[in-house]
Scaffold this active site. Structure first.
Site, mmCIF file in Angstrom:
data_model
loop_
_atom_site.group_PDB
_atom_site.id
_atom_site.type_symbol
_atom_site.label_atom_id
_atom_site.label_comp_id
_atom_site.label_asym_id
_atom_site.label_seq_id
_atom_site.Cartn_x
_atom_site.Cartn_y
_atom_site.Cartn_z
ATOM 1 N N HIS A 150 39.011 37.686 37.200
ATOM 2 C CA HIS A 150 39.823 38.854 37.575
ATOM 3 C C HIS A 150 39.507 39.413 38.970
ATOM 4 O O HIS A 150 39.360 40.619 39.163
ATOM 5 C CB HIS A 150 39.650 39.963 36.529
ATOM 6 C CG HIS A 150 40.250 39.622 35.189
ATOM 7 N ND1 HIS A 150 41.273 38.735 35.026
ATOM 8 C CD2 HIS A 150 39.949 40.077 33.937
ATOM 9 C CE1 HIS A 150 41.589 38.650 33.739
ATOM 10 N NE2 HIS A 150 40.807 39.437 33.057
ATOM 11 N N HIS A 223 46.998 44.243 33.147
ATOM 12 C CA HIS A 223 46.093 43.982 32.024
ATOM 13 C C HIS A 223 46.166 45.094 30.977
ATOM 14 O O HIS A 223 45.131 45.541 30.473
ATOM 15 C CB HIS A 223 44.669 43.817 32.560
ATOM 16 C CG HIS A 223 43.797 42.945 31.721
ATOM 17 N ND1 HIS A 223 43.610 43.157 30.369
ATOM 18 C CD2 HIS A 223 43.075 41.848 32.024
ATOM 19 C CE1 HIS A 223 42.785 42.249 29.889
ATOM 20 N NE2 HIS A 223 42.452 41.427 30.877
ATOM 21 N N GLU A 360 49.364 38.877 29.487
ATOM 22 C CA GLU A 360 49.159 38.929 30.929
ATOM 23 C C GLU A 360 50.017 37.858 31.594
ATOM 24 O O GLU A 360 49.670 36.675 31.553
ATOM 25 C CB GLU A 360 47.682 38.722 31.246
ATOM 26 C CG GLU A 360 46.769 39.709 30.562
ATOM 27 C CD GLU A 360 45.348 39.172 30.397
ATOM 28 O OE1 GLU A 360 44.747 38.723 31.373
ATOM 29 O OE2 GLU A 360 44.842 39.190 29.260
#
Ligand code: BGC
Length: 397
Positions: A150, A223, A360
């Site tokens: 991420h 997210h 996502e």
């Protein structure tokens, strides 16, 4: 302050010209010491703005609340361009906040759950925390086993995004972030932008774009952790999911794609017909074990490059239904397996394992290291663009 968004309807009354901030609330806010004393509302956009806290450098962080004519409300903060709450109606019109989150900014800063965050520069994992581009090896922060997850230690989710309210019929926010060449190991000065628009049909449209001045890679997603029964209201195992996909990218023990493509037919990953998330989650399956439940990228069935329906989920009890549309080729379905009930969520509630799911929309994980995956490269002169829509409806099922 988050509770304040439940009290809709207080509109600015002064007929002043242009964008005028109207002081709405001064009472009841000073008692905790943490909460802002004021909330303002734009006459032009109807968007409410309150102070949510401060960045370490003193920069004031805000919470923006967008409301549509159905009373649906979405609160977004400029810290990490995060969705903080989404109030959506059930089949009887009863509103509930359907995303996990925190009541205060320090908790968003402290806990690495990515609640509601805009994730970048590279959403999902990059294997061995490195990739090669134009013959050069780029090293990234290692923050998930041997991998980079991420966008690194201080990705887009932990940055302050400069926010502008966009005038128009539908409430919209434009948020921008400038990421310097080399930030978190990624090449190129990058201008990133996201526009959140709350539509009349209870759809939240998220429109991302970015440019660079050097060859680089990019993969952006949101997210949000959804619980259609309402955040903090048990687990999501009874909630029913359909994914417009018949293939996944299987992973190794560190959750990096092997590069193979796997058919879902006959496996617990088959959501081609609507199936309860919990129906097969504990089956003896290696891919389920690697993720401690669902945590895998689906290759979406697509007709072309446009916005297409990717997934639909509903809660049989409340009738709340979520449809996800995207321009992206993949979707990471994560069943909240790593939530462990220890962190303090909204209103002091704690969130246990599988108390939410994430859908996502994104390019495949570790694409920079897999030539057979759709490219995530971005070059100077090009504009990265992705659109995702979270649309809330209800069902009688
Ligand atoms: C990943 C999970 C991870 C979660 C929170 C998801 O996108 O797939 O493995 O635990 O994000 O970081």
């Amino acid at each position: 302050m988050i509770n304040n968004i439940r009290e809709s309807g207080t509109k600015g009354l002064l007929g002043l010209v242009g964008l005028i901030a109207v002081l709405l609330a001064v009472t009841g806010a000073c008692t905790s010491g943490k909460q802002p004393a004021t909330e303002t509302q734009s006459q032009e956009t109807g968007i409410k703005r309150s102070v949510f806290g401060k960045m370490p450098d003193g920069q004031e962080v805000h919470l923006y609340t967008l409301t549509n004519s159905n009373g649906m409300q979405v609160a977004i903060t400029d810290f990490g361009a995060r969705i903080v709450s989404i109030l959506a109606p059930d089949r009887n019109g009863k509103m509930a906040d359907v995303v996990l989150g925190f009541d205060n900014l320090p908790d968003y800063m402290k806990y690495n759950t990515y609640f509601g965050a805009l994730v970048g520069r590279y959403a999902n994992r990059i294997g061995g925390a490195k990739f090669t581009l134009d013959g050069k090896v780029y090293h990234l922060p290692v923050n998930n086993g041997p991998n980079s997850l991420h966008g690194g230690i201080k990705g887009f989710d932990k940055r302050f995004w400069t926010t502008t309210e966009i005038p128009g019929e539908k409430p919209a926010l434009e948020m921008t972030y400038f990421s310097k060449d080399g930030e978190e190991g990624y090449p190129g000065n990058m201008h990133a932008k996201v526009v959140y628009t709350l539509m009349k049909d209870n759809a939240l449209k998220i429109d991302y774009s970015a440019t660079t001045d050097k060859d680089t890679v990019i993969n952006l997603t949101n997210h949000s952790y959804f619980n259609l029964a309402g955040e903090g209201n048990g687990n999501i195992l009874k909630q029913v999911l359909w994914i417009n996909s018949d293939e996944i990218t299987p992973v190794d023990a560190t959750q990096i794609p092997t590069g193979k493509i796997m058919k879902v037919d006959g496996t617990p990953f088959d959501f081609q017909t609507p199936t309860a998330i919990g129906a097969r989650i504990n089956e003896d399956n290696q891919q389920l074990k690697f993720g401690k439940g669902y945590d895998i990228n689906y290759i979406l069935n697509r007709k072309g490059p446009g916005l297409e329906l990717a997934a639909r989920a509903y809660d049989p009890d409340s009738g709340r239904e979520l449809e996800v549309y995207t321009t992206e080729p993949g979707i990471q379905f994560y069943s909240g397996n790593f939530l462990d009930g220890t962190i303090p969520g909204k209103g002091g509630k704690t969130y246990g394992p599988r108390s939410a799911f994430c859908l996502e929309t994104q390019h495949y994980p570790d694409s920079p290291n897999h030539a057979n995956f759709p490219t995530t490269e971005l070059k100077p002169g090009e504009t990265f663009h992705q659109v995702t829509v979270f649309k809330f409806t209800t069902t009688s099922k």
